[in-house]
Write a protein that holds these residues in place. Structure first.
Motif, PDB file in Angstrom:
ATOM      1  N   THR A  99      53.694  -2.045   8.307  1.00 18.65           N
ATOM      2  CA  THR A  99      54.184  -0.703   8.605  1.00 18.65           C
ATOM      3  C   THR A  99      55.707  -0.745   8.632  1.00 18.65           C
ATOM      4  O   THR A  99      56.290  -1.808   8.835  1.00 18.65           O
ATOM      5  N   VAL A 145      47.542   1.983   1.605  1.00 21.35           N
ATOM      6  CA  VAL A 145      46.789   2.242   2.841  1.00 21.35           C
ATOM      7  C   VAL A 145      46.251   0.919   3.378  1.00 21.35           C
ATOM      8  O   VAL A 145      46.332   0.616   4.563  1.00 21.35           O
ATOM      9  N   ARG A 146      45.737   0.130   2.455  1.00 23.55           N
ATOM     10  CA  ARG A 146      45.208  -1.176   2.830  1.00 23.55           C
ATOM     11  C   ARG A 146      46.313  -2.057   3.426  1.00 23.55           C
ATOM     12  O   ARG A 146      46.122  -2.701   4.463  1.00 23.55           O
ATOM     13  N   LEU A 147      47.475  -2.057   2.770  1.00 30.05           N
ATOM     14  CA  LEU A 147      48.600  -2.874   3.258  1.00 30.05           C
ATOM     15  C   LEU A 147      49.015  -2.442   4.660  1.00 30.05           C
ATOM     16  O   LEU A 147      49.305  -3.271   5.518  1.00 30.05           O
ATOM     17  N   MET A 148      49.021  -1.132   4.896  1.00 28.26           N
ATOM     18  CA  MET A 148      49.430  -0.638   6.210  1.00 28.26           C
ATOM     19  C   MET A 148      48.402  -1.020   7.269  1.00 28.26           C
ATOM     20  O   MET A 148      48.762  -1.411   8.372  1.00 28.26           O
ATOM     21  N   GLU A 149      47.109  -0.917   6.913  1.00 25.03           N
ATOM     22  CA  GLU A 149      46.070  -1.336   7.854  1.00 25.03           C
ATOM     23  C   GLU A 149      46.222  -2.806   8.226  1.00 25.03           C
ATOM     24  O   GLU A 149      45.920  -3.214   9.348  1.00 25.03           O
ATOM     25  N   MET A 150      46.669  -3.595   7.250  1.00 21.70           N
ATOM     26  CA  MET A 150      46.838  -5.027   7.498  1.00 21.70           C
ATOM     27  C   MET A 150      48.123  -5.318   8.266  1.00 21.70           C
ATOM     28  O   MET A 150      48.462  -6.472   8.479  1.00 21.70           O
ATOM     29  N   ALA A 194      46.303   1.114  -2.592  1.00 19.98           N
ATOM     30  CA  ALA A 194      46.554  -0.224  -2.060  1.00 19.98           C
ATOM     31  C   ALA A 194      47.469  -0.159  -0.847  1.00 19.98           C
ATOM     32  O   ALA A 194      47.374  -0.993   0.054  1.00 19.98           O
ATOM     33  N   ALA A 245      53.070   5.460   0.113  1.00 24.83           N
ATOM     34  CA  ALA A 245      51.745   5.720   0.684  1.00 24.83           C
ATOM     35  C   ALA A 245      50.822   6.502  -0.241  1.00 24.83           C
ATOM     36  O   ALA A 245      49.661   6.731   0.094  1.00 24.83           O
TER      37      ALA A 245
END
Lengths: 738, 74
Positions: free
Chosen positions: B34, B26-31, B24, B20
């Motif tokens: 998780t 953060v972006r992956l987690m938003e998408m 990038a 984290a």
């Protein structure tokens, strides 16, 4: 409520993920009552619409499609600012309309969870139920509404389904002033947000809870810079709080995605049912072919060829362009017949009609290109194209997302530069904008066609490859190679930075919405027409004035006066054949006079003045001043050369006389030809690389919101064009002329 | 532990953790990437990069360098 209570307008902000049919819904709700513009200082498009339902006026603000309301750049900040009522000149929304994709609810509810924390009355439009059905997914709408605690309306935006119910629901929100903030975060985290909110309010009473939460979550430091005056005490408090939260097993920023997706799973538990075996949809099948290594590459090449064929072939664009040309010819003829010779007539015919008409001719190509791009975008292919091209673009420090703007720039750099808005990363977008004008646009074509036809031998190699095609193709390649080089250099010099992530959704394929596609086409076409009517018009008038004044007609005409008078008397008694000869001679004299007038105009003087500069390129003063005159638009060089080489101003690239005359043109006072293959190549290379397009520079100014970047573009491209033309001329002259 | 970038085409796995500290990520987690969610490798673009994966019922493309941030449960 009393009967005469003043009518209140309901301001509704439309938010949602990209590829959910958001713009289709916006168009369906607001119809043609739309206004687009730009927010100051950023490259975010501002879209307003309105409708009246049951006597209630509703104003819609369409916000850019986004996956998250976490601002990390000025562009993303605009969306949050509008929602929180912090954006100047924009009314604070009374309500939020969130559009979600029923076939992809899990990810779509992420932003719903963020919206619920804004504390604004909210309605959810559950769109694309048909695609969900194809995928074997069904959603219990009543239960979803109950769990979310906000109204949910099922819509099929592309078939205008559910719109009335949605309008009813939106209007009913007027009575709900505010709703409680609902947070999916653990208690400890919420406490920290509350404390930070209080601290922020000490500096700024307007500070909202949502921004306090974002400030705590944003580890990039962007919001801290944006929201606080950089106090060391506050900064230490935030860092300390994050450490405490991490110890509690709530690490920032990961805690946000974890909490929200947990909440989403709770909401969806038992209300979304999937068929036991996941259906292989037709979208999956198509995707297997279109992103396949071989099939995908072949299809990509096929679709690009098809698009360029449609844009450049005579079948569609060519015929339409002839109609437009014909239209301006008729107007020109009318003006010619109804006005006496003089400055006004010259301004209208040589300036306005030739200049603005010359640009409007490209309208069909621009519309067709946008039609194609809108279809490809709407059906979901453009993101596949970006996916396929990413590897190549990442080599020069860009991403696949730059592909679309650069592709559009082959028709015209203006829509190309505007299309760069799809790139979220500011630096990538800027580099894309700066190199887009290097793509050979349709305005270069006339220059290439004229010079190739006149000077390049018509040879064919191996029965298929003609030298003409090869030269034209190499001009297109030159632009691409230059763009690659410039992007590479910019990335390593004035625009450095980390490679932005390439995390992009590949949406399911769907049939494009015809009205949506047509609307995009009309919108972009109209924007182009408006530009032609304003900026290009103004530039054209200026160049016309420079090539018209100072005008000493008497002095120039005097040497020819006797001959003209003599010819005119002869003509009265001449037979048909003689009359034709006399007319020819008169036309020749007129052209000589026009040429002489141009030579003594400001533009002609400038041409003489820069002759030493352009001589190393193999150019004489006439080419030099034609190049200056073509500053507003490259294609102006054709008509200017026509005038300069004593031909009258309305020559086009097809006209044999211009081709023949420039072939026979001599350096003044000698019998040496001006034009030969090296000179022709040097002009072509110059025009392939130069920034001779005022409209492009203006749109760069608008999109970057600074005068610095268009000036930079003009300078670097002119230097590149000059050096390129110089090398081309010197090298090819050394080889060919010995 | 293996990384998402090493997952073979057609294979499915559960995400263990994401680095984290990277922007990038953060972006992956938003998408939707998780810890605990499952992810399937669909394929890659002609030059082997970027990758196409399925996550939470939809398709996402990401570069190998980004897929390197995602650790999988072995």
């Amino acid at each position: 409520m009393s009967v005469d209570a003043p009518a209140r307008t309901l301001n509704v902000a439309l938010v949602g993920n990209p590829n959910t049919g958001k713009s289709t819904l916006f168009n369906a709700l607001s119809g043609i009552r739309q206004k687009t513009g730009n927010y100051p200082g950023v490259t975010v498009e501002k879209k307003h619409g309105a409708f009246t339902h049951n006597g209630q006026k509703v104003e819609l603000i369409d916000l850019p499609g986004t996956y998250s309301l976490a601002p990390r750049s000025p562009d993303e900040m605009v969306t949050v600012d509008v929602l929180l009522g912090r954006q100047a000149q924009e009314a604070k929304p009374n309500a939020v309309l969130v559009i979600v994709d029923a076939s992809n609810l899990e990810r779509n509810l992420y932003i719903v969870s963020q919206v619920k924390e804004l504390g604004l009355p909210t309605v959810v439009a559950l769109n694309m139920g048909d695609i969900a059905q194809d995928k074997g997914i069904s959603v219990d709408v009543a239960k979803l509404e109950q769990r979310l605690g906000v109204p949910v309306v099922a819509t099929l935006a592309h078939r205008r389904g559910g719109l009335d119910q949605l309008r009813d629901t939106i209007v009913s929100l007027l009575d709900r002033e505010s709703v409680p903030v609902e947070s999916p975060f653990p208690e400890e985290f919420c406490d920290k947000v509350g404390q930070l909110h209080t601290k922020l309010q000490q500096h700024d009473p307007q500070a909202t809870r949502y921004l306090a939460e974002r400030l705590l979550l944003d580890t990039s430091g962007y919001l801290e810079q944006e929201l606080t005056s950089g106090g060391q005490e506050l900064h230490s408090w935030i860092v300390e709080s994050r450490n405490q939260l991490a110890e509690l097993g709530q690490p920032v920023p990961a805690i946000e995605a974890i909490s929200r997706y947990q909440w989403v799973q709770g909401v969806l538990d038992g209300i979304v049912t999937r068929e036991a075996t996941r259906k292989v949809t037709w979208s999956d099948r198509i995707d297997r072919i279109l992103t396949n290594r071989i099939g995908g590459s072949l299809f990509f090449i096929f679709i690009m060829t098809l698009m360029f064929q449609a844009v450049f072939s005579d079948l569609v664009a060519g015929n339409l362009m002839e109609y437009i040309e014909g239209f301006f010819e008729i107007i020109g003829g009318f003006v010619d017949a109804s006005l006496a010779d003089g400055a006004l007539k010259s301004l209208l015919i040589d300036g306005v009609i030739a200049g603005v008409g010359g640009v409007l001719v490209f309208l069909p190509q621009i519309c067709i290109l946008f039609f194609f791009i809108a279809i490809l975008e709407d059906c979901g292919y453009l993101s596949r194209a970006a996916y396929l091209m990413d590897r190549l673009f990442s080599k020069i420090g860009l991403s696949g997302k730059s592909f679309i703007p650069l592709l559009s720039s082959f028709a015209c750099a203006i829509p190309g530069i505007m299309a760069a808005r799809v790139i979220e990363n500011r630096r990538d977008r800027l580099i894309t904008i700066l190199v887009a004008p290097l793509m050979s646009c349709s305005a270069r074509m006339p220059v290439y066609v004229l010079l190739t036809a006149a000077f390049i031998p018509d040879e064919t190699y191996g029965g298929v490859l003609s030298l003409h095609t090869l030269v034209m193709l190499s001009m297109y390649l030159l632009g691409i190679v230059a763009a690659v080089g410039v992007a590479f250099v910019l990335r390593r010099t004035i625009l450095p930075g980390e490679t932005p992530p390439f995390v992009m959704e590949l949406p399911s394929y769907k049939f494009p919405s015809i009205t949506g596609v047509l609307l995009v086409m009309v919108e972009k076409g109209w924007a182009f027409v408006k530009r032609a009517g304003t900026l290009i018009f103004a530039m054209t008038v200026i160049v016309w004035a420079l090539s018209y004044f100072p005008r000493n007609e008497e002095a120039v005409t005097a040497p020819f006066a006797d001959e003209i008078a003599q010819l005119e008397t002869q003509r009265e008694e001449a037979n048909k054949e003689q009359a034709a000869q006399i007319d020819e001679r008169l036309a020749e004299i007129n052209n000589q006079i026009d040429g002489q007038l141009l030579r003594s105009s400001f533009l002609g003087m400038a041409g003489h003045w820069i002759e030493p500069v352009v001589k190393p390129l193999g150019w004489d003063w006439k080419i030099g001043s034609a190049a200056i005159a073509s500053f507003p638009a490259r294609e102006v060089i054709i008509s200017t050369m026509g005038v300069l080489y004593n031909l009258g101003g309305d020559e086009d690239e097809e006209s044999a006389p211009l081709r023949d005359t420039i072939k026979g043109a001599k350096w003044e006072g000698t019998d040496r030809n001006v034009f030969n293959v090296p000179v022709a190549l040097s002009i072509m290379v110059f025009f392939a690389l130069c920034a001779q397009c005022a409209a492009t520079l203006a749109v760069i100014k608008r999109e970057t919101n600074s005068w610095g970047w268009p000036i930079f573009t003009f300078v670097y491209m002119t230097v590149l064009a000059y050096v390129g033309a110089l090398i081309t001329y010197q090298v090819s002259a050394a080889i060919m002329l010995g | 532990m293996s990384k998402l970038s090493q997952l073979a085409v057609g294979q499915e796995a559960v995400i263990a953790s994401i680095d984290a500290t990277n922007v990038a990520a953060v972006r992956l987690m938003e998408m939707g990437m998780t810890p605990g969610s499952s992810v399937k490798m669909i394929g890659s673009a002609p030059f082997g990069d970027p990758l196409e994966v399925e996550i939470r019922g939809y398709h996402l493309s990401l570069r190998k360098t980004e897929a390197d941030l995602v650790e999988l449960v072995s």
